[in-house]
Write a protein that holds these residues in place. Structure first.
Motif, PDB file in Angstrom:
ATOM      1  N   ILE A 217       0.515  -1.277  -0.027  1.00  0.00           N
ATOM      2  CA  ILE A 217       0.067  -0.366   0.269  1.00  0.00           C
ATOM      3  C   ILE A 217       0.649   0.964  -0.243  1.00  0.00           C
ATOM      4  O   ILE A 217      -0.147   2.171  -0.442  1.00  0.00           O
ATOM      5  CB  ILE A 217      -1.449   0.389   0.847  1.00  0.00           C
ATOM      6  CG1 ILE A 217      -0.718   0.093   2.691  1.00  0.00           C
ATOM      7  CG2 ILE A 217      -2.101  -0.976   1.229  1.00  0.00           C
ATOM      8  CD1 ILE A 217      -0.853  -0.046   3.829  1.00  0.00           C
TER       9      ILE A 217
ATOM     10  N   LEU B 164      -5.207  -3.660   2.582  1.00  0.00           N
ATOM     11  CA  LEU B 164      -5.394  -2.767   2.284  1.00  0.00           C
ATOM     12  C   LEU B 164      -4.835  -1.342   3.153  1.00  0.00           C
ATOM     13  O   LEU B 164      -4.198  -1.575   4.405  1.00  0.00           O
ATOM     14  CB  LEU B 164      -6.528  -1.918   2.212  1.00  0.00           C
ATOM     15  CG  LEU B 164      -7.892  -3.112   0.711  1.00  0.00           C
ATOM     16  CD1 LEU B 164      -9.411  -2.994   1.249  1.00  0.00           C
ATOM     17  CD2 LEU B 164      -7.416  -2.831  -0.226  1.00  0.00           C
TER      18      LEU B 164
ATOM     19  N   SER C 196      -3.921  -1.385  -4.283  1.00  0.00           N
ATOM     20  CA  SER C 196      -3.558   0.143  -3.722  1.00  0.00           C
ATOM     21  C   SER C 196      -2.242   0.916  -4.288  1.00  0.00           C
ATOM     22  O   SER C 196      -1.221   0.856  -4.744  1.00  0.00           O
ATOM     23  CB  SER C 196      -3.154   0.137  -2.419  1.00  0.00           C
ATOM     24  OG  SER C 196      -4.199  -0.529  -1.376  1.00  0.00           O
TER      25      SER C 196
ATOM     26  N   VAL D 152      -7.432   3.554  -3.727  1.00  0.00           N
ATOM     27  CA  VAL D 152      -7.271   1.668  -4.011  1.00  0.00           C
ATOM     28  C   VAL D 152      -7.867   2.461  -5.775  1.00  0.00           C
ATOM     29  O   VAL D 152      -9.306   2.898  -5.632  1.00  0.00           O
ATOM     30  CB  VAL D 152      -8.500   1.259  -3.485  1.00  0.00           C
ATOM     31  CG1 VAL D 152      -8.414   0.085  -3.945  1.00  0.00           C
ATOM     32  CG2 VAL D 152      -8.389   1.229  -1.873  1.00  0.00           C
TER      33      VAL D 152
ATOM     34  N   PHE E  91     -11.360   5.774   1.963  1.00  0.00           N
ATOM     35  CA  PHE E  91     -10.496   5.432   0.730  1.00  0.00           C
ATOM     36  C   PHE E  91     -11.439   6.526  -0.457  1.00  0.00           C
ATOM     37  O   PHE E  91     -11.918   6.590  -0.743  1.00  0.00           O
ATOM     38  CB  PHE E  91     -10.849   3.957   0.420  1.00  0.00           C
ATOM     39  CG  PHE E  91      -9.501   3.549   1.891  1.00  0.00           C
ATOM     40  CD1 PHE E  91      -8.509   3.096   1.533  1.00  0.00           C
ATOM     41  CD2 PHE E  91     -10.462   2.694   2.082  1.00  0.00           C
ATOM     42  CE1 PHE E  91      -7.730   2.712   2.141  1.00  0.00           C
ATOM     43  CE2 PHE E  91      -9.635   1.716   2.540  1.00  0.00           C
ATOM     44  CZ  PHE E  91      -8.640   1.577   2.883  1.00  0.00           C
TER      45      PHE E  91
END
Length: 304
Positions: free
Chosen positions: A10, A206, A253, A259, A277
Motif C-alpha cells: 500500500i 488495504l 492500492s 485504491v 478511501f
C-alpha cells in the motif's frame, strides 16, 4: 539504475510494470486455457476481444499517470498474452524474484528485459527449477510475507496450483528477517467459482488497517481465521463466492488512501468510500474473464 523498494502492498507507488493487452493472439483452444474461468469464456464464445482489453488497460495506465507513477510496459510480443505481469516476477524489499512460471509463458520475461537491465544483477534472484512461484501468491506486508500455496500430493494435477511448498521454503531462506505465513488455497481446474488461482484472488490487505477476504478460498479454516484475527474482524470486508469469482479482492492500492477498483464492484466500492478511501474506478470486466484483475496486471518496482 532502478533502486527497488517494495515492503508492503500500500505505500505510495513510484514505479510499476503494467502489462499489455496488445497482440494477445487468437482465442485459445479449450486445451490451451491456463485456468477454469478462461475455459468457461472460450466455451461460451465470450472470450474478451483485444480492443476491449487494450481500452481497459489504457484506463489503468491513465490512473497511474494521474498519480505521477512511472509506468513501464513490456515489449509487445506477437500473439502472446502479456497482461498479467505479476505472474512473471515480483519484488520484495530491494530484490526482484523471477517466477518459475508455466513453461509456455517464459518469453513474457524476455519482454521486460529493458526493465531488468536497469536493476543491479545482484538484486535479481532466479529460484531453482523445483521452486514454483507466481507473484499473485506473494504479498510483502512489513515484517511478514504472506504466501498462497498448495502442497497436497495431487499438486501436479492442478494447472491452477502455481506456488508449491518449495517456494515457501525458498522465500524463507532468501528473507530470513521476515515472518513467512503461508495459506493453503482451494484449487479447481474446472470450476472457476471454486478456484482461488492465487492468494490475491481471495485476500487483499488495504490501507487504514483494512483487508478484503473470502473464506472459501482457503482450504484450512484456521489459516483464514488467522488473517481475520490479524486485521480484526471489524476491519475485514468479507466477499461472497460470486464476488470472489468476479475478482473483488484483486484491487490495487496506489497509496494507503487510494485504491484502483473495477467500476462495477458497487458493494465493495461503496464500503471503501465509507472507510475514507479514494476509489479510482475503471472498466476491467473483460480482462477479468481471464481470472485476473488489477493486482495481477501490475509488477510494483518502487514504493516509498
Amino acid at each position: 539504475m532502478l533502486l527497488l523498494n517494495v515492503n508492503d502492498e500500500i505505500s505510495p507507488l513510484k514505479a510499476v510494470v503494467l502489462g499489455t493487452a496488445e497482440s494477445p493472439g487468437p482465442v485459445p483452444r479449450p486445451d490451451q486455457a491456463y485456468d477454469p474461468k478462461s475455459l468457461e469464456h472460450i466455451l461460451e464464445g465470450t472470450y474478451p476481444k483485444e480492443s476491449d482489453m487494450v481500452r481497459e488497460m489504457d484506463a489503468f495506465a491513465q490512473v497511474f499517470e494521474n498519480y505521477g507513477v512511472k509506468v513501464y510496459r513490456p515489449e509487445v510480443l506477437k500473439d502472446c498474452n502479456q497482461i498479467f505481469s505479476r505472474d512473471i516476477a515480483f519484488v520484495i524489499g530491494d530484490k526482484l524474484i523471477k517466477a518459475n512460471i508455466l513453461p509456455e509463458r517464459e518469453k513474457e520475461v524476455e519482454a521486460i528485459l529493458h526493465v531488468l537491465d536497469k536493476i543491479d544483477d545482484k538484486n535479481i534472484l532466479q529460484p531453482p527449477e523445483e521452486v514454483h512461484v507466481e507473484g499473485g501468491d506473494v504479498m510483502p506486508w512489513y515484517d511478514h510475507i504472506f504466501m498462497g500455496t498448495y502442497t497436497a500430493m495431487d499438486y501436479p494435477d492442478f494447472i491452477t496450483a502455481r506456488t508449491n511448498g518449495a517456494a515457501v521454503e525458498y522465500i524463507a531462506e532468501q528473507f530470513p528477517d521476515k515472518i513467512i505465513k503461508s495459506f493453503q488455497l482451494r484449487k479447481s481446474n474446472t470450476e472457476a467459482i471454486e478456484n482461488a488461482l492465487h492468494l490475491d484472488c481471495c485476500f487483499q490487505p488495504l490501507g487504514k488497517g483494512k483487508a478484503i477476504l473470502h473464506k472459501n478460498g482457503f482450504l484450512v479454516e484456521e489459516e483464514y481465521q488467522w488473517l481475520v484475527d490479524f486485521f480484526g474482524k471489524e476491519n475485514v470486508f468479507e466477499i461472497t463466492k460470486q464476488e470472489m469469482y468476479r475478482m473483488f479482492s484483486n484491487v490495487f492500492s496506489i497509496s494507503p488512501e487510494v485504491v484502483v477498483s473495477e467500476r462495477n464492484f458497487t458493494r465493495l466500492n461503496d464500503w471503501l468510500r465509507k472507510q475514507g478511501f479514494t476509489v479510482a474506478e475503471i472498466p476491467y470486466g473483460e480482462i477479468s474473464k481471464q481470472e485476473g484483475l488489477l493486482r495481477c496486471s501490475t509488477l510494483p518496482l518502487i514504493r516509498e
